[in-house]
Design a protein around this motif. Structure first.
Motif, PDB file in Angstrom:
ATOM      1  N   CYS A 198      -3.227 -45.524  -5.979  1.00  0.00           N
ATOM      2  CA  CYS A 198      -2.574 -44.954  -7.152  1.00  0.00           C
ATOM      3  C   CYS A 198      -1.061 -44.918  -6.960  1.00  0.00           C
ATOM      4  CB  CYS A 198      -3.125 -43.559  -7.409  1.00  0.00           C
ATOM      5  SG  CYS A 198      -2.672 -42.871  -9.011  1.00  0.00           S
ATOM      6  N   THR A 199      -0.625 -44.541  -5.768  1.00  0.00           N
ATOM      7  CA  THR A 199       0.804 -44.489  -5.475  1.00  0.00           C
ATOM      8  C   THR A 199       1.410 -45.887  -5.535  1.00  0.00           C
ATOM      9  OG1 THR A 199       0.479 -42.540  -4.091  1.00  0.00           O
ATOM     10  CG2 THR A 199       2.515 -43.774  -3.769  1.00  0.00           C
ATOM     11  N   GLU A 211       9.263 -36.890 -10.566  1.00  0.00           N
ATOM     12  CA  GLU A 211       8.712 -36.513 -11.864  1.00  0.00           C
ATOM     13  C   GLU A 211       7.314 -37.099 -12.102  1.00  0.00           C
ATOM     14  OE1 GLU A 211      11.427 -40.115 -12.574  1.00  0.00           O
ATOM     15  OE2 GLU A 211      11.366 -38.326 -11.299  1.00  0.00           O
ATOM     16  N   HIS A 212       6.902 -38.045 -11.254  1.00  0.00           N
ATOM     17  CA  HIS A 212       5.583 -38.668 -11.397  1.00  0.00           C
ATOM     18  C   HIS A 212       4.588 -38.220 -10.321  1.00  0.00           C
ATOM     19  CE1 HIS A 212       7.262 -41.330 -14.434  1.00  0.00           C
ATOM     20  NE2 HIS A 212       8.220 -41.673 -13.605  1.00  0.00           N
ATOM     21  N   LEU A 213       4.957 -37.260  -9.486  1.00  0.00           N
ATOM     22  CA  LEU A 213       4.117 -36.885  -8.349  1.00  0.00           C
ATOM     23  C   LEU A 213       2.683 -36.559  -8.769  1.00  0.00           C
ATOM     24  CD1 LEU A 213       3.653 -36.104  -5.376  1.00  0.00           C
ATOM     25  CD2 LEU A 213       4.529 -33.820  -5.936  1.00  0.00           C
ATOM     26  N   HIS A 214       2.525 -35.755  -9.804  1.00  0.00           N
ATOM     27  CA  HIS A 214       1.188 -35.283 -10.187  1.00  0.00           C
ATOM     28  C   HIS A 214       0.285 -36.418 -10.657  1.00  0.00           C
ATOM     29  CE1 HIS A 214       3.730 -35.382 -13.705  1.00  0.00           C
ATOM     30  NE2 HIS A 214       2.731 -35.136 -14.535  1.00  0.00           N
ATOM     31  N   ARG A 215       0.869 -37.520 -11.065  1.00  0.00           N
ATOM     32  CA  ARG A 215       0.056 -38.656 -11.529  1.00  0.00           C
ATOM     33  C   ARG A 215      -0.419 -39.539 -10.373  1.00  0.00           C
ATOM     34  NH1 ARG A 215       4.486 -38.447 -15.243  1.00  0.00           N
ATOM     35  NH2 ARG A 215       3.812 -37.587 -17.260  1.00  0.00           N
ATOM     36  N   THR A 216       0.204 -39.418  -9.226  1.00  0.00           N
ATOM     37  CA  THR A 216      -0.149 -40.279  -8.094  1.00  0.00           C
ATOM     38  C   THR A 216      -1.244 -39.687  -7.214  1.00  0.00           C
ATOM     39  OG1 THR A 216       1.520 -39.319  -6.604  1.00  0.00           O
ATOM     40  CG2 THR A 216       2.220 -41.155  -8.018  1.00  0.00           C
ATOM     41  N   GLN A 283      13.954 -29.200 -15.160  1.00  0.00           N
ATOM     42  CA  GLN A 283      15.285 -29.591 -14.697  1.00  0.00           C
ATOM     43  C   GLN A 283      15.311 -29.851 -13.198  1.00  0.00           C
ATOM     44  OE1 GLN A 283      18.294 -26.666 -15.553  1.00  0.00           O
ATOM     45  NE2 GLN A 283      19.981 -27.954 -14.785  1.00  0.00           N
ATOM     46  N   PHE A 284      14.446 -29.148 -12.447  1.00  0.00           N
ATOM     47  CA  PHE A 284      14.443 -29.268 -10.992  1.00  0.00           C
ATOM     48  C   PHE A 284      13.042 -29.607 -10.480  1.00  0.00           C
ATOM     49  CE2 PHE A 284      17.730 -25.999 -11.968  1.00  0.00           C
ATOM     50  CZ  PHE A 284      18.846 -26.770 -11.632  1.00  0.00           C
ATOM     51  N   PRO A 285      12.525 -30.779 -10.748  1.00  0.00           N
ATOM     52  CA  PRO A 285      11.151 -31.105 -10.315  1.00  0.00           C
ATOM     53  C   PRO A 285      10.987 -31.138  -8.805  1.00  0.00           C
ATOM     54  CG  PRO A 285      12.275 -33.063 -11.140  1.00  0.00           C
ATOM     55  CD  PRO A 285      13.147 -31.897 -11.489  1.00  0.00           C
ATOM     56  N   GLU A 286      12.094 -31.329  -8.075  1.00  0.00           N
ATOM     57  CA  GLU A 286      12.007 -31.371  -6.610  1.00  0.00           C
ATOM     58  C   GLU A 286      11.602 -30.029  -6.017  1.00  0.00           C
ATOM     59  OE1 GLU A 286      16.378 -30.524  -7.637  1.00  0.00           O
ATOM     60  OE2 GLU A 286      14.720 -31.749  -8.425  1.00  0.00           O
ATOM     61  N   TRP A 287      11.740 -28.936  -6.773  1.00  0.00           N
ATOM     62  CA  TRP A 287      11.303 -27.624  -6.294  1.00  0.00           C
ATOM     63  C   TRP A 287       9.793 -27.567  -6.090  1.00  0.00           C
ATOM     64  CZ3 TRP A 287      14.026 -23.194  -9.492  1.00  0.00           C
ATOM     65  CH2 TRP A 287      15.423 -23.288  -9.314  1.00  0.00           C
ATOM     66  N   TYR A 288       9.073 -28.530  -6.631  1.00  0.00           N
ATOM     67  CA  TYR A 288       7.612 -28.450  -6.670  1.00  0.00           C
ATOM     68  C   TYR A 288       6.945 -29.625  -5.959  1.00  0.00           C
ATOM     69  CZ  TYR A 288       9.422 -25.410 -10.276  1.00  0.00           C
ATOM     70  OH  TYR A 288      10.156 -24.451 -10.944  1.00  0.00           O
ATOM     71  N   ALA A 289       7.658 -30.208  -5.008  1.00  0.00           N
ATOM     72  CA  ALA A 289       7.108 -31.333  -4.246  1.00  0.00           C
ATOM     73  C   ALA A 289       6.142 -30.812  -3.192  1.00  0.00           C
ATOM     74  CB  ALA A 289       8.234 -32.128  -3.591  1.00  0.00           C
ATOM     75  N   CYS A 290       4.849 -30.946  -3.467  1.00  0.00           N
ATOM     76  CA  CYS A 290       3.839 -30.516  -2.512  1.00  0.00           C
ATOM     77  C   CYS A 290       2.569 -31.330  -2.761  1.00  0.00           C
ATOM     78  CB  CYS A 290       3.548 -29.020  -2.617  1.00  0.00           C
ATOM     79  SG  CYS A 290       2.891 -28.489  -4.217  1.00  0.00           S
ATOM     80  N   CYS A 291       1.710 -31.347  -1.774  1.00  0.00           N
ATOM     81  CA  CYS A 291       0.457 -32.098  -1.869  1.00  0.00           C
ATOM     82  C   CYS A 291      -0.713 -31.205  -1.477  1.00  0.00           C
ATOM     83  CB  CYS A 291       0.496 -33.317  -0.954  1.00  0.00           C
ATOM     84  SG  CYS A 291       1.836 -34.456  -1.360  1.00  0.00           S
ATOM     85  N   PRO A 292      -1.718 -31.084  -2.371  1.00  0.00           N
ATOM     86  CA  PRO A 292      -1.818 -31.659  -3.701  1.00  0.00           C
ATOM     87  C   PRO A 292      -0.701 -31.141  -4.621  1.00  0.00           C
ATOM     88  CG  PRO A 292      -3.921 -30.740  -2.994  1.00  0.00           C
ATOM     89  CD  PRO A 292      -2.903 -30.271  -2.029  1.00  0.00           C
ATOM     90  N   PRO A 293      -0.456 -31.858  -5.717  1.00  0.00           N
ATOM     91  CA  PRO A 293       0.567 -31.406  -6.655  1.00  0.00           C
ATOM     92  C   PRO A 293       0.026 -30.326  -7.589  1.00  0.00           C
ATOM     93  CG  PRO A 293      -0.432 -33.421  -7.454  1.00  0.00           C
ATOM     94  CD  PRO A 293      -1.079 -33.122  -6.113  1.00  0.00           C
ATOM     95  N   ARG A 335       7.343 -41.037  -1.660  1.00  0.00           N
ATOM     96  CA  ARG A 335       6.823 -41.450  -0.360  1.00  0.00           C
ATOM     97  C   ARG A 335       7.799 -41.139   0.757  1.00  0.00           C
ATOM     98  NH1 ARG A 335       5.862 -47.539  -2.241  1.00  0.00           N
ATOM     99  NH2 ARG A 335       7.990 -47.049  -2.905  1.00  0.00           N
ATOM    100  N   ALA A 336       9.055 -40.886   0.412  1.00  0.00           N
ATOM    101  CA  ALA A 336      10.091 -40.704   1.432  1.00  0.00           C
ATOM    102  C   ALA A 336      10.641 -39.289   1.478  1.00  0.00           C
ATOM    103  CB  ALA A 336      11.239 -41.696   1.181  1.00  0.00           C
ATOM    104  N   MET A 337      10.168 -38.401   0.614  1.00  0.00           N
ATOM    105  CA  MET A 337      10.710 -37.042   0.585  1.00  0.00           C
ATOM    106  C   MET A 337       9.734 -36.065   1.241  1.00  0.00           C
ATOM    107  SD  MET A 337      10.301 -35.969  -3.456  1.00  0.00           S
ATOM    108  CE  MET A 337      11.210 -34.436  -3.226  1.00  0.00           C
ATOM    109  N   PRO A 338      10.223 -34.938   1.748  1.00  0.00           N
ATOM    110  CA  PRO A 338       9.326 -33.963   2.374  1.00  0.00           C
ATOM    111  C   PRO A 338       8.572 -33.150   1.332  1.00  0.00           C
ATOM    112  CG  PRO A 338      11.566 -33.125   2.412  1.00  0.00           C
ATOM    113  CD  PRO A 338      11.637 -34.520   1.835  1.00  0.00           C
TER     114      PRO A 338
END
Length: 484
Positions: A198-199, A211-216, A283-293, A335-338
């Motif tokens: 998917c990614t 902004e596409h994290l939840h779809r991957t 405005q700040f989607p990077e605040w929510y970068a986690c897995c699972p999304p 793929r490259a961000m924490p």
């Protein structure tokens, strides 16, 4: 020489996962010595804290924290002093961290021993999970050494190929070893082939930014992985614990397995109960970068239903202390961000706010259930002795809790060593007024009273040693039972 106890918490309403009582709590040498009915006079003590009109709950046990974690080229910005201080501010008095090998050169045993050394500066008590990435002939011996150290659980990832992912053969073999060693298998469950494909498709289409994290990482990937892992656990007869479940389907699979007699447990996190995938359009989607999304609003609502029904056994923070500069370094490529969110300090109010929505005024009907997922369940399932219950012989880890206090989250005013909170600007209800760790008042109206590096490493017991406690029906659990 005075024979007075060190501390008395007087006149409070003591709330355990199995009920409540009006009582004075008598503390000596860091442990609860007596519970005295509040109709009687409180004994004299070296210090008395009046909790009249307040609730007293067991100190929180956060079963899923990452402290000073190295993943690839990123390292979280905290240490045990910072994270344990933030935990205490948030009413958590015990954290359980992970010894995850930093790379192929660090063994599971070395990873745990390194974390155990770092934890010597902790302000609160610390237990540890191990982690296995790849199997070799030394793993059984290493797991034996971990068990001897009091590390009785091992985490494995079903995704993150090339870094922390364990293949199916490794997971199966480790499960067998954990049964032999009376331990608990922890699983991060996401189906790697689906996520990788998917990614890749999103990357090929140029849709690989945050902004596409939840779809991957679709819900299907989590649920298939849970199903496969439960099959391996059934085959090996291994108790299994699923971290950060984000979908009702994943929780339902665990519920069905338990009905078949499996020892299986569901954990979720505060962010999956309160945030949905619209945050990735903010405005700040990077605040929510986690897995699972984060998932859809419908999924969040259904997950809350499972929590209200008692199908979720623990709520943990999955605390990971990156800052915005690290998050923003590669927002163009997930793929490259924490990935990971700070949350050890806000676990109490976010959880209580989510639970009180389904209960009576001021969350009155949710109190015992809140204590169960915040304190008692994590302590009991992880076999952490002396924690999670207010009873004679247990550690004097206590929170005078105000279920009516409302605050608006200001990430910059928190104490987690980062510059943001995913709950920024949210109004949350249910905060600690006083926090007592090992009989010491560490948080009160005057702020934080740093006790120094007094946190203890807690050696955990075998899983089946706590079997009787795990099997007690909630309504019949005794008010006093052996802390050890």
């Amino acid at each position: 020489m005075s024979n007075r106890p060190d501390l008395v918490i007087a006149n409070g309403t003591v709330v355990n996962s199995f009920g409540r009582q009006h009582a004075h709590i008598v503390v000596r040498d860091g442990r609860i010595e007596q519970l005295i009915d509040a109709t009687e006079a409180a004994p004299e003590a070296e210090r008395t804290v009046d909790a009249a009109g307040m609730l007293v709950i067991p100190g929180g046990v956060d079963g899923h924290c990452h402290v000073a974690q190295v993943t690839g080229r990123f390292r979280t910005l905290d240490d045990y002093r910072i994270t344990s201080t933030a935990a205490l501010w948030g009413g958590t008095t015990t954290i359980i961290d992970f010894g995850i090998p930093r790379d192929a050169h660090e063994t599971p045993l070395e990873a745990v021993l390194n974390k155990k050394r770092l934890a010597e500066e902790s302000r609160c008590d610390v237990a540890l999970h191990g982690s296995v990435v790849r199997w070799d002939e030394t793993v059984p011996w290493q797991l034996e050494q971990l068990a001897a150290e009091g590390v009785r659980s091992v985490k494995m990832y079903t995704t993150n190929r090339g870094s922390t992912m364990a293949d199916g053969d490794t997971i199966l073999k480790v499960m067998r070893e954990m049964v032999r060693l009376d331990g608990l298998t922890y699983i991060h469950a996401e189906h790697d082939p689906i996520i990788a494909d998917c990614t890749e498709q999103h990357a090929d289409d140029g849709r690989i930014g945050i902004e596409h994290l939840h779809r991957t990482r679709p819900e299907l990937a989590e649920e298939i992985s849970v199903r496969e892992t439960l099959a391996m656990a059934e085959y090996t007869k291994a108790p299994v614990y699923f971290v950060h479940q984000s979908t009702p389907g994943a929780v339902d699979l665990v519920t069905e397995a338990r009905r078949r007699g499996q020892e299986a447990y569901s954990e979720t996190c505060p962010h999956y109960l309160t945030l949905d995938d619209t945050v990735y359009g903010s405005q700040f989607p990077e605040w929510y970068a986690c897995c699972p999304p984060m998932r859809s609003a419908e999924t969040v609502a259904a997950l809350k239903d499972r929590l209200a029904a008692g199908a979720i056994h623990t709520i943990a923070s999955d605390h990971s202390c990156y800052d915005l500069s690290q998050k923003r370094e590669r927002t163009d490529d997930i793929r490259a961000m924490p990935h990971g969110l700070p949350g050890v300090e806000t676990r109490m109010p976010v959880t209580f706010t989510a639970m009180r929505e389904r209960s009576g005024p001021e969350g009155e009907d949710a109190l015992e259930a809140f204590v169960e997922v915040f304190s008692a369940g994590p302590a009991r399932i992880n076999a952490v002795p002396g924690k999670g219950t207010i009873a004679v012989g247990f550690d004097a880890d206590l929170v005078i809790f105000d279920p009516a206090e409302t605050r608006t989250v200001d990430g910059g005013a928190l104490h987690m060593g980062t510059d943001f909170s995913p709950f920024e600007g949210k109004t949350l209800t249910g905060w600690p007024a006083v926090v007592i760790s090992a009989g010491r008042v560490v948080v009160d109206g005057d702020g934080f009273h740093d006790p120094g590096a007094v946190g203890r490493f807690v050696a955990r017991k075998g899983f089946t040693e706590h079997r009787d406690a795990l099997a007690w029906p909630q309504e019949s659990r005794p008010a006093t039972y052996a802390a050890s």
